[in-house]
Structures are given as structure tokens and as C-alpha cells.
Motif scaffolding. Structure first.
Motif, PDB file in Angstrom:
ATOM      1  N   PHE A  66       7.766   9.021   4.948  1.00 43.51           N
ATOM      2  CA  PHE A  66       7.625   7.607   5.333  1.00 43.51           C
ATOM      3  C   PHE A  66       6.165   7.275   5.586  1.00 43.51           C
ATOM      4  CE2 PHE A  66       7.480   4.227   8.528  1.00 43.51           C
ATOM      5  CZ  PHE A  66       8.229   3.246   7.902  1.00 43.51           C
ATOM      6  N   LYS A  67       5.460   8.174   6.279  1.00 41.01           N
ATOM      7  CA  LYS A  67       4.042   7.934   6.553  1.00 41.01           C
ATOM      8  C   LYS A  67       3.247   7.876   5.252  1.00 41.01           C
ATOM      9  CE  LYS A  67       1.341  11.232   7.832  1.00 41.01           C
ATOM     10  NZ  LYS A  67       0.681  12.339   8.578  1.00 41.01           N
ATOM     11  N   ASN A  68       3.515   8.821   4.342  1.00 40.65           N
ATOM     12  CA  ASN A  68       2.803   8.833   3.060  1.00 40.65           C
ATOM     13  C   ASN A  68       3.093   7.580   2.244  1.00 40.65           C
ATOM     14  OD1 ASN A  68       1.642  11.309   3.562  1.00 40.65           O
ATOM     15  ND2 ASN A  68       3.118  12.475   2.372  1.00 40.65           N
ATOM     16  N   THR A  69       4.327   7.090   2.305  1.00 38.56           N
ATOM     17  CA  THR A  69       4.692   5.887   1.546  1.00 38.56           C
ATOM     18  C   THR A  69       3.886   4.687   2.011  1.00 38.56           C
ATOM     19  OG1 THR A  69       6.943   6.722   1.200  1.00 38.56           O
ATOM     20  CG2 THR A  69       6.594   4.363   0.914  1.00 38.56           C
ATOM     21  N   VAL A  70       3.772   4.513   3.330  1.00 41.16           N
ATOM     22  CA  VAL A  70       3.010   3.382   3.869  1.00 41.16           C
ATOM     23  C   VAL A  70       1.526   3.533   3.553  1.00 41.16           C
ATOM     24  CG1 VAL A  70       2.353   2.168   5.981  1.00 41.16           C
ATOM     25  CG2 VAL A  70       4.701   2.970   5.690  1.00 41.16           C
ATOM     26  N   ILE A  71       0.987   4.753   3.731  1.00 43.75           N
ATOM     27  CA  ILE A  71      -0.431   4.987   3.431  1.00 43.75           C
ATOM     28  C   ILE A  71      -0.713   4.723   1.957  1.00 43.75           C
ATOM     29  CG2 ILE A  71      -2.225   6.761   3.276  1.00 43.75           C
ATOM     30  CD1 ILE A  71      -1.019   8.047   5.769  1.00 43.75           C
ATOM     31  N   TYR A  72       0.145   5.236   1.097  1.00 41.46           N
ATOM     32  CA  TYR A  72      -0.024   5.065  -0.352  1.00 41.46           C
ATOM     33  C   TYR A  72       0.002   3.581  -0.730  1.00 41.46           C
ATOM     34  CZ  TYR A  72       0.721   6.050  -5.343  1.00 41.46           C
ATOM     35  OH  TYR A  72       0.602   6.111  -6.709  1.00 41.46           O
ATOM     36  N   ALA A  73       0.949   2.833  -0.158  1.00 42.23           N
ATOM     37  CA  ALA A  73       1.059   1.410  -0.474  1.00 42.23           C
ATOM     38  C   ALA A  73      -0.160   0.637   0.014  1.00 42.23           C
ATOM     39  CB  ALA A  73       2.332   0.836   0.141  1.00 42.23           C
ATOM     40  N   VAL A  74      -0.630   0.936   1.226  1.00 39.35           N
ATOM     41  CA  VAL A  74      -1.782   0.226   1.789  1.00 39.35           C
ATOM     42  C   VAL A  74      -3.051   0.542   1.005  1.00 39.35           C
ATOM     43  CG1 VAL A  74      -3.270   0.032   3.820  1.00 39.35           C
ATOM     44  CG2 VAL A  74      -0.789   0.043   4.098  1.00 39.35           C
ATOM     45  N   VAL A  75      -3.272   1.826   0.678  1.00 43.34           N
ATOM     46  CA  VAL A  75      -4.490   2.229  -0.043  1.00 43.34           C
ATOM     47  C   VAL A  75      -4.518   1.623  -1.441  1.00 43.34           C
ATOM     48  CG1 VAL A  75      -5.707   4.188  -1.071  1.00 43.34           C
ATOM     49  CG2 VAL A  75      -4.848   4.346   1.263  1.00 43.34           C
ATOM     50  N   CYS A  77      -2.819  -0.940  -2.630  1.00 45.72           N
ATOM     51  CA  CYS A  77      -2.876  -2.405  -2.548  1.00 45.72           C
ATOM     52  C   CYS A  77      -4.280  -2.871  -2.190  1.00 45.72           C
ATOM     53  CB  CYS A  77      -1.858  -2.898  -1.514  1.00 45.72           C
ATOM     54  SG  CYS A  77      -1.852  -4.686  -1.270  1.00 45.72           S
ATOM     55  N   GLY A  78      -4.890  -2.248  -1.181  1.00 43.86           N
ATOM     56  CA  GLY A  78      -6.224  -2.653  -0.745  1.00 43.86           C
ATOM     57  C   GLY A  78      -7.273  -2.484  -1.833  1.00 43.86           C
ATOM     58  N   LEU A  79      -7.244  -1.335  -2.535  1.00 45.35           N
ATOM     59  CA  LEU A  79      -8.238  -1.091  -3.581  1.00 45.35           C
ATOM     60  C   LEU A  79      -8.041  -2.020  -4.773  1.00 45.35           C
ATOM     61  CD1 LEU A  79      -8.480   2.815  -3.524  1.00 45.35           C
ATOM     62  CD2 LEU A  79     -10.073   1.155  -2.570  1.00 45.35           C
ATOM     63  N   LYS A  80      -6.797  -2.329  -5.115  1.00 46.84           N
ATOM     64  CA  LYS A  80      -6.548  -3.259  -6.224  1.00 46.84           C
ATOM     65  C   LYS A  80      -7.056  -4.649  -5.887  1.00 46.84           C
ATOM     66  CE  LYS A  80      -2.527  -0.806  -8.085  1.00 46.84           C
ATOM     67  NZ  LYS A  80      -1.047  -0.802  -8.229  1.00 46.84           N
ATOM     68  N   SER A 155      -5.903  11.252  -4.283  1.00 50.10           N
ATOM     69  CA  SER A 155      -6.203  11.460  -5.701  1.00 50.10           C
ATOM     70  C   SER A 155      -5.200  10.734  -6.576  1.00 50.10           C
ATOM     71  CB  SER A 155      -6.207  12.960  -6.023  1.00 50.10           C
ATOM     72  OG  SER A 155      -7.186  13.649  -5.269  1.00 50.10           O
ATOM     73  N   VAL A 156      -3.919  10.859  -6.244  1.00 50.05           N
ATOM     74  CA  VAL A 156      -2.887  10.168  -7.025  1.00 50.05           C
ATOM     75  C   VAL A 156      -3.025   8.659  -6.843  1.00 50.05           C
ATOM     76  CG1 VAL A 156      -0.417   9.947  -7.446  1.00 50.05           C
ATOM     77  CG2 VAL A 156      -1.358  12.158  -6.778  1.00 50.05           C
ATOM     78  N   ALA A 157      -3.350   8.223  -5.628  1.00 51.42           N
ATOM     79  CA  ALA A 157      -3.507   6.788  -5.371  1.00 51.42           C
ATOM     80  C   ALA A 157      -4.632   6.197  -6.219  1.00 51.42           C
ATOM     81  CB  ALA A 157      -3.790   6.549  -3.888  1.00 51.42           C
ATOM     82  N   LEU A 158      -5.710   6.939  -6.407  1.00 49.05           N
ATOM     83  CA  LEU A 158      -6.819   6.447  -7.227  1.00 49.05           C
ATOM     84  C   LEU A 158      -6.392   6.291  -8.690  1.00 49.05           C
ATOM     85  CD1 LEU A 158      -9.826   8.478  -5.754  1.00 49.05           C
ATOM     86  CD2 LEU A 158      -9.259   6.068  -5.373  1.00 49.05           C
ATOM     87  N   VAL A 159      -5.567   7.205  -9.174  1.00 49.05           N
ATOM     88  CA  VAL A 159      -5.043   7.083 -10.541  1.00 49.05           C
ATOM     89  C   VAL A 159      -4.155   5.853 -10.646  1.00 49.05           C
ATOM     90  CG1 VAL A 159      -3.684   8.205 -12.346  1.00 49.05           C
ATOM     91  CG2 VAL A 159      -5.184   9.579 -10.879  1.00 49.05           C
ATOM     92  N   ASP A 160      -3.327   5.623  -9.629  1.00 48.41           N
ATOM     93  CA  ASP A 160      -2.469   4.439  -9.591  1.00 48.41           C
ATOM     94  C   ASP A 160      -3.308   3.166  -9.641  1.00 48.41           C
ATOM     95  OD1 ASP A 160      -0.844   2.229  -8.566  1.00 48.41           O
ATOM     96  OD2 ASP A 160       0.630   3.730  -8.016  1.00 48.41           O
ATOM     97  N   VAL A 161      -4.405   3.143  -8.885  1.00 54.46           N
ATOM     98  CA  VAL A 161      -5.291   1.980  -8.876  1.00 54.46           C
ATOM     99  C   VAL A 161      -5.908   1.778 -10.254  1.00 54.46           C
ATOM    100  CG1 VAL A 161      -7.433   1.042  -7.926  1.00 54.46           C
ATOM    101  CG2 VAL A 161      -5.773   2.137  -6.413  1.00 54.46           C
ATOM    102  N   THR A 212      -0.505 -13.186  -4.367  1.00 49.59           N
ATOM    103  CA  THR A 212       0.355 -12.619  -5.408  1.00 49.59           C
ATOM    104  C   THR A 212       0.048 -11.145  -5.624  1.00 49.59           C
ATOM    105  OG1 THR A 212       0.467 -14.774  -6.512  1.00 49.59           O
ATOM    106  CG2 THR A 212       1.068 -12.841  -7.815  1.00 49.59           C
ATOM    107  N   VAL A 213      -1.242 -10.805  -5.689  1.00 54.52           N
ATOM    108  CA  VAL A 213      -1.640  -9.408  -5.885  1.00 54.52           C
ATOM    109  C   VAL A 213      -1.193  -8.555  -4.706  1.00 54.52           C
ATOM    110  CG1 VAL A 213      -3.604  -7.841  -6.123  1.00 54.52           C
ATOM    111  CG2 VAL A 213      -3.591 -10.007  -7.363  1.00 54.52           C
TER     112      VAL A 213
END
Length: 288
Positions: A66-75, A77-80, A155-161, A212-213
Motif C-alpha cells: 500500500f505504501k509503495n502504491t501511494v509513493i509510486y502514484a505520487v512520484v 504523477c508529480g514528475l509527469k 527506477s521503475v517509476a522513472l521508466v513509467d514517467v 486532467t493530467v
């Protein structure tokens, strides 16, 4: 005096769309809530109440998931938002190659997530990957991008971005280009510079595009699964486990009822986070 009929079309015109919506959304959702309270296989089922929810929530990796899900979504979303707005602003200038650059920025969005995950897994290999090879050539010792518990999720979050930045940029470009040209002309007459143009005109008036983003990127981050699974499978340990990957592990193990309960929990979590965020952003937009 004849009373005018304000109804242009019959409500029967809504029937085909209603049938499709009920068949492909409402019915599966109702069935998911029901089967989440059963022990079931493809041929049999047995009602067991809330036991599946208790079992899923008692998973050892659930708290970190759950913690990773929220961190992943925030990171993500913020970078995009940050990079999408900056690149979108740059691509609204009068460059000769602006069309080509726009297509290049959007290109990663068209690629398969599975292919991107495999490619970046190879590029992020600690000893043979292209990224660490380039870093070593300039005297920098590269980390184990996907094997270090401290940076694997990032690292995975950066690829997602990298993959999702194109959609965010296109939305921001549409929002910026919808701003009336008179505002920019007035700023130029008053002697404003590029930073003032961005800060006083583009940033506040692109708020609808930004909202929207935020909604799309945040919900996408909460529901993310395929990229995480291809690149790390939730490892090392549980360091990159998200709620979706925990659900899939239960499904792989044959616990279909528990995995269905996990999907219901994910649906509730996304709703509890997304709807208040949507209300807050819309209220801010109205206040503008």
C-alpha cells in the motif's frame, strides 16, 4: 398557445449505450463484489463472507504494498506534471522542428509496456547494461538500478514517467494553445519576459489541463501493474510490490477469491483517493 416539446430525442436512444455500460461495467463490478466473498473456481463456488478480505489484508507484504502504491502514484504523477508542463511550454514556441519534436515526445506512449519493461531491464543491468556502461566510461560507478531495495521502485517509476510523458505533454500543449493570444500580446507590450509569461499566464491559465493530467496520472499510478511485473516482479524482496502485483501473486497461487477481494480493495482505494482529489481540483478551478 402550443406547449413546446423540449425533448429532442427519445430516451430509447440511450438504451444501446446503457446495455453496453451495464454489460461491460456494472455487471462485472457487481459480480466482483459477490465473488470476493466466495471461495470459487471455474466450476464451483462457496460463500464465505469477508474471509477473503481478512486474508488479503493480513498478507505480510500488504503494508509495504500500500505504501509503495501511494509513493509510486505520487512520484509518477508529480514528475509527469512538472516535465509535461515544461516540455509542453517549450513545444508551443515557434520552432521549425516543433512538429517533429512533438511526435518524438509522444512516440514512447505508442510502444508496448511489456517491450519497454524488457528493454529497460536490460539497459539497467548492473554490469552489462547500457546505462552503467556509459556512466563507467565517465568515471561514475552506476548502482544496481533494479536490485537495490532503496532505488528499485524509483527506477521503475522513472521508466513509467518516460513512457507516459507524451500524453501529459499533449494535454498541456492543448491547454496552452487554448489561452487567448491577447494575454501574451498584452504582456509583451508591458515589457514582460519569458519567465513572467510562464508564471503569470501559462501556469494559472493551464489549470484545467493540469487537473486532467493529475487525475489521469494519479489513477494510472495507483493501478499500475504491468511495468512493475515485467521489470522486478515486486522484488527485490517486497520493495517494489504494489497492490496490483500482490493481487496477481494471489491469482497465480490459485487463490481466486482472495485475488478478487484484492481487486475490490484496490477499486475502493482508488475511489477513496481519486474522487476527493477530483472534487478538490474542480473546486479550485471554479475559484479561478
Amino acid at each position: 398557445m402550443t406547449k413546446l416539446n423540449t425533448s429532442t430525442y427519445s430516451y430509447y436512444f440511450l438504451l444501446p449505450a446503457g446495455i453496453i455500460y451495464f454489460t461491460f461495467f456494472l455487471l462485472p463490478t457487481i459480480m466482483s463484489f459477490f465473488f470476493s466473498m466466495t471461495w470459487w473456481t471455474l466450476t464451483d463456488w462457496e460463500f464465505i463472507g469477508l474471509e477473503n478480505f481478512k486474508t488479503f489484508l493480513s498478507e505480510p507484504s500488504m503494508n509495504i504494498g500500500f505504501k509503495n502504491t501511494v509513493i509510486y502514484a505520487v512520484v509518477t504523477c508529480g514528475l509527469k506534471i512538472i516535465f509535461g508542463l515544461l516540455i509542453g511550454t517549450f513545444l508551443c514556441t515557434r520552432l521549425r522542428t516543433v512538429g517533429f519534436i512533438r511526435s518524438m515526445v509522444f512516440f514512447p506512449t505508442l510502444l508496448s509496456t511489456i517491450a519497454i519493461g524488457i528493454a529497460f531491464s536490460m539497459m539497467m543491468h548492473p554490469s552489462q547494461g547500457m546505462i552503467n556502461t556509459v556512466l563507467s566510461a565517465i568515471g561514475i560507478v552506476g548502482p544496481d538500478w533494479l536490485g537495490d531495495v532503496r532505488i528499485a521502485l524509483l527506477s521503475v517509476a522513472l521508466v513509467d514517467v518516460w513512457q507516459g510523458l507524451g500524453i501529459a505533454t499533449v494535454i498541456f500543449i492543448a491547454g496552452i494553445m487554448s489561452i487567448p493570444e491577447e494575454y501574451f500580446e498584452a504582456l509583451m507590450i508591458d515589457g514582460g519576459n519569458s519567465f513572467q509569461k510562464f508564471w503569470h499566464i501559462i501556469l494559472p491559465l493551464s489549470r484545467p489541463a493540469m487537473n486532467t493530467v493529475i487525475i489521469l496520472a494519479f489513477i494510472g499510478g495507483l493501478r499500475s501493474f504491468d511495468l512493475i511485473w515485467v521489470m522486478t516482479k515486486g522484488g527485490p524482496g517486497f520493495s517494489t510490490d504494489l497492490i496490483a502485483s500482490i493481487i496477481y501473486k494471489q491469482y497465480q497461487a490459485g487463490f481466486y477469491g482472495i485475488s478478487t477481494a484484492g481487486n475490490v480493495i484496490l477499486f475502493i482505494v482508488v475511489s477513496l483517493l481519486a474522487f476527493p482529489l477530483h472534487y478538490f481540483l474542480n473546486r479550485k478551478e471554479v475559484d479561478l
